[in-house]
Design a protein around this motif. Structure first.
Motif, PDB file in Angstrom:
ATOM      1  N   ASP A  58      38.146  -8.436  28.984  1.00  0.00           N
ATOM      2  CA  ASP A  58      39.282  -8.744  28.036  1.00  0.00           C
ATOM      3  C   ASP A  58      40.809  -8.544  28.890  1.00  0.00           C
ATOM      4  OD1 ASP A  58      41.079  -9.238  25.977  1.00  0.00           O
ATOM      5  OD2 ASP A  58      40.301  -7.652  24.752  1.00  0.00           O
ATOM      6  N   ARG A  59      40.900  -7.456  29.386  1.00  0.00           N
ATOM      7  CA  ARG A  59      42.090  -6.885  29.955  1.00  0.00           C
ATOM      8  C   ARG A  59      42.357  -7.993  31.238  1.00  0.00           C
ATOM      9  NH1 ARG A  59      41.980  -1.061  32.406  1.00  0.00           N
ATOM     10  NH2 ARG A  59      40.200  -1.886  33.762  1.00  0.00           N
ATOM     11  N   SER A  62      43.873 -10.925  30.042  1.00  0.00           N
ATOM     12  CA  SER A  62      45.312 -10.774  29.911  1.00  0.00           C
ATOM     13  C   SER A  62      45.970 -10.803  30.790  1.00  0.00           C
ATOM     14  CB  SER A  62      45.448  -9.557  28.861  1.00  0.00           C
ATOM     15  OG  SER A  62      44.728  -9.930  27.715  1.00  0.00           O
ATOM     16  N   ARG A  63      45.550 -10.069  31.912  1.00  0.00           N
ATOM     17  CA  ARG A  63      46.179  -9.937  33.418  1.00  0.00           C
ATOM     18  C   ARG A  63      46.310 -11.234  34.084  1.00  0.00           C
ATOM     19  NH1 ARG A  63      43.361  -5.448  36.652  1.00  0.00           N
ATOM     20  NH2 ARG A  63      44.677  -4.248  35.384  1.00  0.00           N
ATOM     21  N   GLU A  65      46.554 -14.357  32.530  1.00  0.00           N
ATOM     22  CA  GLU A  65      47.644 -15.024  32.148  1.00  0.00           C
ATOM     23  C   GLU A  65      48.971 -14.768  32.495  1.00  0.00           C
ATOM     24  OE1 GLU A  65      48.870 -17.268  27.978  1.00  0.00           O
ATOM     25  OE2 GLU A  65      47.482 -15.378  27.845  1.00  0.00           O
ATOM     26  N   ASN A  93      43.397 -14.544  24.029  1.00  0.00           N
ATOM     27  CA  ASN A  93      43.759 -14.720  25.251  1.00  0.00           C
ATOM     28  C   ASN A  93      44.351 -16.058  25.845  1.00  0.00           C
ATOM     29  OD1 ASN A  93      43.446 -11.789  26.869  1.00  0.00           O
ATOM     30  ND2 ASN A  93      41.437 -11.967  25.791  1.00  0.00           N
TER      31      ASN A  93
END
Length: 290
Positions: A58-59, A62-63, A65, A93
């Motif tokens: 998930d992180r 986000s990173r 994008e 996301n």
């Protein structure tokens, strides 16, 4: 070039998705699965990032994008009961979604996902590969829809002892035979013969039999994972579809259907929430009336 991420990379069906991503000449940036049995990925996308924990995946989404390394689609091949959560994670996301069947195990979740599509301005697609099968497509064109067809469907796909100990053998996680296996065929039948009218079923742990009345067909169906129901001793799936005393063989031609599904999605002709809703609602009603 479109960029993909994949949740559920160690599962049985995941390889079909990876092959389809390769076939449409897209990239697979990252994969996630708590099981690290994902070495096959080297033959397709050896540079894919791998995450065991969904939180780190998930992180990274986000990173990506934030760094303008956009992930266009997240493909979801996780256990059935996690589809809803993983779809929502992907939408948050800013990614479109391609999810294996069943899209969800409860129709109320379809309503929520439909609203989230609008909120995030993204699309949720599902794989309804039998609709692309050449035999089924030909049948769809040739069937007469103003008469009541007599249909017999048998699908016996034997499973060993492992099945009972996996998530597939856990009703709360898979939805049982009706969702785990039946969703494929009930969608196909509704696609061919119209909306459900009524049904009667005998729902056992390893076999589900019943009669399903559709707008243009009365269907006698038998779905089973019990090897004792096979008409032969060989350990392989048995598929039989008989319409008005004519038997149709759709045992072949499955290998390219995910490739076709992905190409249709990329071309803007994929199947979405409302396409899958009738089959999800039908199975939900079957389970509630069992």
């Amino acid at each position: 070039m479109k960029n993909f991420a994949l949740i559920g990379a160690a599962g049985y069906i995941a390889k079909r998705h990876v092959e389809a991503i390769k076939n449409i000449k897209a990239g697979l940036t990252m994969i996630c699965d708590p099981n690290d049995n994902v070495g096959y990925i080297d033959s397709y996308f050896p540079d894919s990032l791998y995450f065991k924990e969904i939180e780190r995946f998930d992180r990274q989404l986000s990173r990506s994008e934030f760094n303008k390394e956009k992930i266009d689609y997240v493909s979801i091949c996780s256990p059935n009961y996690l589809h809803d959560s993983h779809i929502r994670l992907s939408l948050r996301n800013n990614c479109n979604v391609i999810c294996e069947k069943p899209l969800v195990l409860k129709s109320e979740h379809l309503n929520m996902l439909s609203e989230l599509e609008k909120r995030y301005d993204k699309r949720i697609y599902t794989i309804l590969q039998l609709r692309h099968h050449p035999v089924i497509m030909k049948m769809k064109q040739e069937l007469i829809n103003n008469i009541k067809h007599k249909v017999t469907l048998k699908y016996i796909t034997p499973r060993g002892k492992w099945y009972d100990y996996s998530w597939k053998g856990d009703f709360d996680k898979s939805g049982g035979i009706l969702f785990n296996i039946g969703i494929h065929f009930f969608d196909m039948l509704i696609f061919l013969f119209g909306r459900p009218i009524d049904f009667s079923i005998d729902n056992q742990k390893k076999t589900v039999k019943g009669i399903l009345n559709l707008e243009n067909a009365e269907v006698n169906f038998n779905l089973s994972i019990d090897k004792d129901n096979l008409p032969y001793k060989e350990w392989k799936p048995y598929r039989s579809l008989i319409i008005d005393n004519n038997e149709f063989n759709f045992s072949e031609g499955f290998t390219e259907l995910h490739n076709i599904s992905y190409q249709k999605i990329i071309d803007g002709a994929g199947f979405g929430i409302e396409d899958v809703r009738p089959a999800v609602e039908l199975i939900e009603n079957m389970l509630n009336n069992d």
